[in-house]
Write a protein that holds these residues in place. Structure first.
Motif, PDB file in Angstrom:
ATOM      1  N   THR A 204       0.778  -1.167  -0.089  1.00 32.85           N
ATOM      2  CA  THR A 204      -0.148  -0.015   0.133  1.00 32.85           C
ATOM      3  C   THR A 204       0.757   1.374  -0.098  1.00 32.85           C
ATOM      4  O   THR A 204       0.264   2.439  -0.310  1.00 32.85           O
TER       5      THR A 204
ATOM      6  N   SER B 268      -5.736 -12.437   1.063  1.00 28.61           N
ATOM      7  CA  SER B 268      -5.156 -11.300   0.403  1.00 28.61           C
ATOM      8  C   SER B 268      -5.509 -10.072   1.027  1.00 28.61           C
ATOM      9  O   SER B 268      -4.823  -8.726   0.640  1.00 28.61           O
ATOM     10  N   ALA B 269      -6.410 -10.190   1.867  1.00 24.47           N
ATOM     11  CA  ALA B 269      -6.782  -8.984   2.739  1.00 24.47           C
ATOM     12  C   ALA B 269      -7.473  -9.393   4.042  1.00 24.47           C
ATOM     13  O   ALA B 269      -8.115 -10.647   3.960  1.00 24.47           O
TER      14      ALA B 269
ATOM     15  N   ASP C 178       3.247  -7.333  10.434  1.00 23.95           N
ATOM     16  CA  ASP C 178       1.981  -7.609  10.841  1.00 23.95           C
ATOM     17  C   ASP C 178       1.803  -8.006  12.391  1.00 23.95           C
ATOM     18  O   ASP C 178       2.790  -8.410  13.104  1.00 23.95           O
TER      19      ASP C 178
ATOM     20  N   ARG D 177      -1.609  -4.434  10.606  1.00 24.28           N
ATOM     21  CA  ARG D 177      -0.403  -4.067  10.214  1.00 24.28           C
ATOM     22  C   ARG D 177       0.080  -3.303  11.460  1.00 24.28           C
ATOM     23  O   ARG D 177      -0.461  -2.524  12.151  1.00 24.28           O
TER      24      ARG D 177
ATOM     25  N   THR E   1     -13.020   1.089   5.235  1.00 22.05           N
ATOM     26  CA  THR E   1     -11.653   1.313   5.612  1.00 22.05           C
ATOM     27  C   THR E   1     -11.613   2.254   6.774  1.00 22.05           C
ATOM     28  O   THR E   1     -12.414   3.292   6.788  1.00 22.05           O
TER      29      THR E   1
ATOM     30  N   ARG F 156      -7.843  -0.029  -4.214  1.00 22.12           N
ATOM     31  CA  ARG F 156      -7.413  -1.306  -3.740  1.00 22.12           C
ATOM     32  C   ARG F 156      -6.091  -1.622  -4.611  1.00 22.12           C
ATOM     33  O   ARG F 156      -5.894  -1.218  -5.794  1.00 22.12           O
TER      34      ARG F 156
ATOM     35  N   LYS G  37      -5.914  -5.414  -1.238  1.00 19.37           N
ATOM     36  CA  LYS G  37      -5.705  -4.640  -0.008  1.00 19.37           C
ATOM     37  C   LYS G  37      -5.948  -3.044  -0.367  1.00 19.37           C
ATOM     38  O   LYS G  37      -5.854  -2.738  -1.346  1.00 19.37           O
TER      39      LYS G  37
END
Length: 551
Positions: free
Chosen positions: A213, A326-327, A432, A447, A478, A533, A538
Motif C-alpha cells: 500500500t 489477500s486482505a 503484521d 499491520r 476502511t 485497492r 488490500k
C-alpha cells in the motif's frame, strides 16, 4: 553456501522440497491425460476456449524456442504482463524451459510499476497486451523503451480492443500469436536443446513485485521449491487432487493467481478455469458449467459473489471450498458465505514473501474464519513477539515472525532490504500484528503501521473495520488515522454505503454493541463510491488519505 546446502537437504528429506519443477508436472499431466483440459479461458468478449495439457506443452516449447531466438539466456529475467488465460502459463513455462526467470506484472500495473520492473530486472524481453480495458500497454512500453538500455524486444498480444493497432504502433514489436506462437521456432531450437537448459528445483524461478500500500515495490525472489512449498500449504490440508477444478479471479501474474490457480493446477494435474476479466455473474455461471470445486479470492470478490447468488441463485453443487485471503476477512462474511454459497468460508493468511502460511481447515468449527486466520503446516514456523523480541502467549498481541520452506530467498537487487527484515536465524519480520487463536493458529490484528494512536491508546484499524463491516448499511469500509489537535490521531471511517448512507451516530451505536473496548470508536465519517485497492485486494490507505479533505 554449505548452510544453504544443508538446509535444502533437510527440507528434501522431510518431503517439503522436491527435485521436480512445474515442467515435470506438465509432462506428467500429458502422460496421464493428454486430452484433459488444462486451462479453460472465458474471454471478455463472452467466448470460451479450452487448451489441453498436450496442447499447452506444445505451445510452451514453441514459445521457449522463440525466447532463445530473441537472445534470452539462462538466468535472465523476462517481464510478463498479460490478462488471465492460457497464454500466461505458456509464457511462464516457456521462461522456465530455457532457465530464464519470470517477472510477472498484473495488467493493472501502469508506467511507474512497469518501468521500475524493467529497470530493476534489466529484462531484454517483455510481453504485454496492446490495448486492454482501454489502456494501451504497448504504447506505454514504446514510450519508456528509449530509457531502457537492456530492453531489446517487446512481444505484444493483440487483445482485439484496438484491432491490433497497439502492436503495429510499437517499433520492432513482435505479435505474440502470429510471430511467436504462429511460427515453428522449435525447428531451430529442438526439444533436446531446451532440455539442456532446464532449471533445477532450487534455481530462481520468479521475481514477484510487491503490491504494497506504500513504498517502492520490492522484487521478491522465489525458487521453484519455495513456491512448491507455498502451493502445498493450501493443497495438502484441503486434500486437493487431479479431479478438482480450480478458479482464482486474481491475476495469474500476481502471486495469488500465480500460485493457487496456475502452479497448483499444474502440480495437481487439475483443470483451471480462468476469467480474462472479473465478473461475479460469469464466475458463478462458470462454477456450474465446469464443475469448479475450489475458489480463492479476496473478501471484496466474495462479497460480490454472495450478492450475485442472492440476486440469481445457481446450484453450485460442485463447489467445496471458498478460501478468502489477500486482505483481512470481515467476520460477517463468514456467516454470509455459508448461508448464501452453501460452503464454509476458509481464511488464509500469507504474503508475497512466503505465499500462504496459515489456513483454517474443514475440520474447524464452521465459523472459525471469523475468529482465526488458521494454522501453519509443519514446514512453516510462527512466532509472535513483543517489542523486546520476547515470545508472547495467550491473547497478547505482538509482531508476527515466520520462517520455513516457502520463504523467499531475497529481494532482487536489494539484499540490504531483505537482510533488514530477516534475523540471522532466518525469522522474517512480516510487519503484521497477531495473537494466538487458542487452537494452534493465529489471528491477524492488523499491520504494525496500521495502528491509530488515539488519545494515547493504540487502536488497530482492522478491529474497527471488522466491526463496521457487519453494519447492514456498510458494503465496504476502511479506517484510517488522521491528524487531530485534541486526540493526536482521530479514527476516520471511509464507507462505501449499501444504498442508504449510515450516520456517524448509527456507526458509533453499532460499535458500542460489538464488544470492542470503549476507546475503539470512530471520530469522523466519509463516503467513497469505491475504495482504491491494490492488485491483491488490500485497500490503498495512502490513496484514501490523499483523497480525504481536511476536517
Amino acid at each position: 553456501m554449505q548452510g544453504d546446502d544443508t538446509r535444502a537437504a533437510e527440507l528434501r528429506g522431510r518431503g517439503w522440497w522436491r527435485d521436480e519443477t512445474p515442467l515435470d508436472d506438465l509432462r506428467a499431466a500429458v502422460a496421464r491425460h493428454p486430452d484433459k483440459p488444462a486451462v479453460v479461458t472465458k474471454y471478455a468478449s463472452g467466448a470460451e476456449d479450452v487448451v489441453t495439457f498436450e496442447e499447452l506443452a506444445r505451445v510452451v516449447d514453441r514459445f521457449a524456442a522463440a525466447l532463445l531466438e530473441l537472445g534470452v539466456r539462462r538466468g535472465e529475467p523476462v517481464v510478463v504482463q498479460l490478462p488471465n488465460g492460457w497464454r500466461v502459463p505458456a509464457a511462464v513455462l516457456a521462461c522456465a524451459r530455457v532457465g530464464a526467470v519470470v517477472a510477472p506484472l498484473p495488467v493493472s500495473a501502469r508506467r511507474n510499476d512497469v518501468e521500475h520492473a524493467l529497470v530493476r530486472t534489466g529484462a531484454r524481453v517483455c510481453v504485454v497486451p496492446d490495448v486492454w480495458r482501454g489502456f494501451d500497454h504497448a504504447a506505454m512500453v514504446a514510450e519508456i523503451a528509449p530509457e531502457l538500455t537492456e530492453l531489446r524486444h517487446t512481444i505484444v498480444w493483440r487483445s482485439g480492443e484496438s484491432g491490433g493497432a497497439g502492436a503495429a504502433a510499437t517499433p520492432g514489436a513482435l505479435d505474440l500469436d502470429a510471430d511467436v506462437l504462429g511460427s515453428p521456432w522449435e525447428r531451430s531450437h529442438p526439444a533436446a536443446e531446451l532440455d539442456a537448459l532446464e532449471p533445477a528445483a532450487d534455481d530462481h524461478f520468479q521475481i514477484a513485485f510487491t503490491s504494497g500500500t506504500t513504498g517502492e515495490p520490492k522484487g521478491v525472489l522465489h525458487t521453484y521449491n519455495t513456491l512448491h512449498a507455498a502451493v502445498r500449504t493450501v493443497a495438502v490440508p484441503l486434500g486437493l487432487g487431479p479431479d478438482d477444478v480450480l478458479t482464482t479471479p486474481h491475476d495469474l501474474t500476481a502471486q495469488a493467481g500465480f500460485c493457487y490457480s496456475m502452479l497448483m493446477g499444474l502440480e495437481l494435474g487439475a483443470t483451471t478455469v480462468q476469467q480474462e476479466q472479473w465478473s461475479a455473474t460469469d464466475l458463478l455461471d462458470l462454477v456450474d458449467r465446469h464443475g469448479v470445486t475450489f475458489f480463492y479470492g479476496a473478501p471484496v470478490l466474495v462479497v460480490e459473489m454472495t450478492e450475485e447468488q442472492e440476486a440469481r441463485a445457481r446450484a453450485l453443487a460442485s463447489l467445496r471450498y471458498v478460501v478468502c485471503g489477500s486482505a483481512p476477512v470481515p467476520p460477517h462474511l463468514v456467516e454470509r458465505t455459508h448461508r448464501i454459497l452453501g460452503v464454509p468460508l476458509l481464511s488464509l493468511w500469507g504474503m508475497t514473501e512466503n505465499g500462504a502460511v496459515t489456513l483454517t481447515r474443514p475440520d474447524d468449527p464452521p465459523d472459525w474464519a471469523a475468529h482465526s486466520d488458521g494454522r501453519a503446516e509443519p514446514w512453516m514456523e510462527l512466532r509472535i513477539v513483543d517489542r523486546d523480541g520476547r515470545d508472547v502467549s495467550g491473547q497478547e498481541q505482538g509482531r508476527l515472525l515466520v520462517r520455513g520452506a516457502s520463504q523467499c530467498v531475497g529481494y532482487f537487487g536489494r539484499p540490504d532490504l531483505y537482510d533488514a527484515a530477516t534475523s540471522p536465524e532466518g525469522w522474517f519480520d512480516t510487519g503484521d500484528l497477531a495473537r494466538w487463536d487458542g487452537r494452534g493458529g493465529i489471528r491477524i490484528c492488523g499491520r504494525l503501521k496500521d495502528v491509530i494512536v488515539r488519545d494515547g491508546y493504540n487502536v488497530p484499524a482492522v478491529e474497527l473495520e471488522n466491526a463496521l463491516y457487519s453494519h447492514p448499511l456498510v458494503r465496504d469500509v476502511t479506517v484510517v488515522g488522521v491528524p487531530d489537535d485534541r486526540l493526536g490521531e482521530a479514527a476516520c471511517a471511509v464507507v462505501v454505503a449499501r444504498g442508504e448512507r449510515p450516520t456517524l451516530e448509527q456507526l458509533l451505536e453499532h460499535l458500542a454493541g460489538s464488544g470492542l473496548a470503549e476507546d475503539h470508536v470512530v471520530d469522523r465519517l466519509e463516503f467513497f463510491d469505491e475504495l482504491p485497492r491494490t492488485r491483491s485486494g488490500k485497500v490503498k490507505k495512502h490513496v484514501v488519505l490523499e483523497r480525504l479533505t481536511p476536517a
